[in-house]
Design a protein around this motif. Structure first.
Motif, PDB file in Angstrom:
ATOM      1  N   TRP A 149      -5.684 -35.997  -6.879  1.00  0.00           N
ATOM      2  CA  TRP A 149      -6.388 -36.488  -7.775  1.00  0.00           C
ATOM      3  C   TRP A 149      -7.725 -35.740  -8.034  1.00  0.00           C
ATOM      4  O   TRP A 149      -8.083 -35.859  -8.686  1.00  0.00           O
ATOM      5  CB  TRP A 149      -5.976 -37.643  -8.108  1.00  0.00           C
ATOM      6  N   ASN A 150      -7.983 -34.961  -6.770  1.00  0.00           N
ATOM      7  CA  ASN A 150      -9.792 -35.040  -6.885  1.00  0.00           C
ATOM      8  C   ASN A 150      -9.737 -33.291  -7.405  1.00  0.00           C
ATOM      9  O   ASN A 150     -10.879 -33.630  -7.970  1.00  0.00           O
ATOM     10  CB  ASN A 150     -10.085 -34.644  -5.662  1.00  0.00           C
ATOM     11  N   TYR A 151      -9.584 -32.809  -7.795  1.00  0.00           N
ATOM     12  CA  TYR A 151      -9.155 -31.029  -8.680  1.00  0.00           C
ATOM     13  C   TYR A 151      -7.690 -31.054  -9.588  1.00  0.00           C
ATOM     14  O   TYR A 151      -6.887 -29.678  -9.076  1.00  0.00           O
ATOM     15  CB  TYR A 151      -9.588 -30.677  -7.850  1.00  0.00           C
ATOM     16  N   PRO A 152      -7.567 -31.999 -10.453  1.00  0.00           N
ATOM     17  CA  PRO A 152      -6.149 -31.538 -10.674  1.00  0.00           C
ATOM     18  C   PRO A 152      -6.086 -30.284 -11.205  1.00  0.00           C
ATOM     19  O   PRO A 152      -5.229 -29.551 -11.424  1.00  0.00           O
ATOM     20  CB  PRO A 152      -6.554 -32.909 -12.119  1.00  0.00           C
ATOM     21  N   PHE A 153      -7.128 -29.954 -12.652  1.00  0.00           N
ATOM     22  CA  PHE A 153      -6.032 -28.460 -12.616  1.00  0.00           C
ATOM     23  C   PHE A 153      -6.923 -27.749 -11.572  1.00  0.00           C
ATOM     24  O   PHE A 153      -5.794 -26.504 -11.827  1.00  0.00           O
ATOM     25  CB  PHE A 153      -7.082 -28.695 -14.063  1.00  0.00           C
ATOM     26  N   LEU A 154      -7.676 -27.102 -10.845  1.00  0.00           N
ATOM     27  CA  LEU A 154      -7.880 -26.307 -10.403  1.00  0.00           C
ATOM     28  C   LEU A 154      -7.096 -25.744  -8.903  1.00  0.00           C
ATOM     29  O   LEU A 154      -6.543 -24.732  -9.281  1.00  0.00           O
ATOM     30  CB  LEU A 154      -9.939 -26.468  -9.878  1.00  0.00           C
ATOM     31  N   MET A 155      -6.974 -27.116  -8.188  1.00  0.00           N
ATOM     32  CA  MET A 155      -5.482 -26.828  -7.697  1.00  0.00           C
ATOM     33  C   MET A 155      -4.210 -26.597  -7.855  1.00  0.00           C
ATOM     34  O   MET A 155      -3.383 -25.925  -6.827  1.00  0.00           O
ATOM     35  CB  MET A 155      -5.948 -28.527  -6.917  1.00  0.00           C
TER      36      MET A 155
END
Length: 498
Positions: free
Chosen positions: A171-177
């Motif tokens: 959840w902390n970097y939804p798109f980037l991860m």
């Protein structure tokens, strides 16, 4: 808690209003189309700034995972048969499509996570660059030269796709991860089924919507739902060749256990507790300024955050004062408010977890030099905090708080600093701050972390690998090493004697 939060640390309000057309379809994405959930259950998506409902997505089931895996398995052979050039062409078009819709993607990310615009925009553009890098890297892969390593026998080494990869993102970097996983997986010729965090699925679903016409049906599938049901089903599925997760240590352990029965490969990027070693010859002003960003970017919800400072006792008082002044100036608020640098933490449960760490620190005599507790709601805001008088072995210096909290300890010798830096179960990232080149090299070599920065922290590039040691997992994101992780090596030897 009784710790008094600096009254200057208030929340700037400016609600972010989403146009309904910006929201993605709130359904699973299976076989190239959005489909409703079969169970009828829903997971509510909440704005962490206001605690108001944004949307709801289906609560997925093992049956929907099976349907997604079937679609991915059906699509994989044709996708793998494409030349690296042709797969790269698709990835380039994906990067362009993301950049064309970067503002919408960033607004969704801000609404779902509370990220300030600067953070959300950086996530989206960095994600686009990941696709662009992998498009180039897959066309320039290298391997051991074909040769006769045994007389009259020609050896050729091939890199092949694994097949279908299951992905679980945080959840902390939804798109980037998601981008860090999707790009190399597709570049290497695999197809995938992705489970986004149940708290932050919107940008991933939007990405699926934006790129649906660019990828063959089934190449990318998204199943929303809870970890034990959807993630567990992916990890245990016999037709999934690898499971790749970015998340907590507990999630990684659960996935690895579920994957063991089928002996599928596992790629884990887990937690961190990054030590920051500040020596007596460091540029204290530059260090404090850098940690203002590296410790509090994305509200400290960053596995490589500069969250644990070890500073030489001779400069500790001066450095701590500079760091506290820098942190006190951080602007906290909602994404649409002016000049906001730090937003809320992602959820009520995580807010209570972070505040629990701060409360226990205070009970154990650890002082908050700035911050130290929650800010008045609504929303899940925690004041940017610097904890001082931190003894060796303290919980706040050993466990991953994953919030806007930096602890400061002191050390006397280089050997002590290295020993204490390594004395955590994590091994993801660290940094060394010194003007001595010899010391920098020797200390970096002694630190048991996958990334060591010198006079810098939390600077990433697609060209270099990201991943950790020990409890931080195994496997590498970014760089050509990610392409290697998502492929397999085959040796073909031909008797060419006559």
């Amino acid at each position: 808690m009784s710790t008094a939060v600096d009254p200057a640390q208030t929340i700037r309000r400016g609600p972010l209003t989403l146009d309904p057309t910006e929201l993605p379809p709130q359904r699973h994405f299976l076989g190239g189309e959005f489909v409703p959930g079969a169970s009828g259950g829903e997971l509510e998506i909440v704005d962490p700034c206001t605690e108001a409902r944004i949307a709801a997505v289906p609560e997925g089931t093992a049956a929907e995972v099976d349907r997604a895996v079937t679609a991915a398995r059906r699509a994989q052979p044709d996708w793998a048969r494409l030349s690296p050039k042709d797969r790269a062409s698709v990835l380039y078009r994906i990067a362009e499509r993301v950049e064309q819709h970067a503002q919408t993607m960033a607004r969704l990310e801000s609404a779902n996570t509370g990220k300030p615009p600067e953070v959300a925009e950086d996530d989206v553009l960095s994600g686009a660059d990941t696709f662009r890098f992998m498009a180039g890297a897959v066309r320039a892969s290298t391997a051991q030269a074909a040769a006769e390593y045994v007389e009259q026998h020609l050896s050729v080494l091939l890199r092949e796709p694994l097949g279908v990869v299951g992905v679980v993102t945080p959840w902390n970097y939804p798109f980037l991860m998601a981008a860090w996983k999707i790009a190399p997986i597709l570049a290497a010729g695999n197809t995938l089924v992705l489970k986004p965090s149940e708290q932050t699925p919107l940008s991933t679903l939007k990405f699926a919507e934006l790129t649906a016409d660019l990828l063959p049906p089934g190449a990318l599938n998204v199943v929303t739902g809870l970890g034990p049901e959807v993630g567990g089903a992916l990890a245990a599925h016999p037709d999934v060749d690898m499971i790749a997760l970015t998340g907590s240590v507990r999630s990684g352990q659960s996935v690895a256990r579920a994957a063991a029965d089928s002996l599928k490969r596992v790629h884990l990027e887990l937690g961190g507790k990054a030590p920051v070693l500040v020596f007596d010859d460091a540029d204290l002003d530059a260090t404090a300024t850098a940690l203002r960003t590296a410790g509090f970017w994305n509200s400290g919800q960053e596995c490589g955050a500069a969250c644990r400072v070890l500073v030489h006792e001779s400069v500790a008082e001066e450095f701590t004062a500079k760091l506290v002044d820098a942190v006190r100036a951080i602007v906290v608020g909602e994404p649409a408010a002016a000049e906001v640098e730090l937003g809320p933490v992602v959820s009520k449960a995580h807010y209570e977890r972070v505040c629990g760490f701060l409360r226990r620190a205070e009970e154990n005599g650890i002082r908050a030099a700035v911050g130290g507790g929650p800010l008045d709601g609504p929303g899940y805001f925690v004041a940017p905090t610097v904890l001082v008088d931190v003894p060796e072995g303290a919980e706040c210096a050993q466990e991953e708080i994953f919030g806007p909290v930096v602890s400061v300890e002191t050390f006397r010798t280089e050997e002590e600093a290295v020993r204490r830096a390594n004395a955590v179960p994590y091994g993801l990232a660290s940094s060394v701050w010194t003007e001595s080149g010899r010391r920098a090299q020797q200390v970096a070599a002694a630190l048991d972390f996958g990334t060591v920065w010198v006079n810098s922290h939390l600077v990433l590039a697609n060209e270099v690998p990201w991943g950790g040691f020990k409890g931080s997992g195994y496997g590498r994101d970014l760089s050509i090493y990610a392409l290697e992780d998502y492929s397999r090596t085959k040796h073909v030897m031909t008797n060419n004697g006559r």
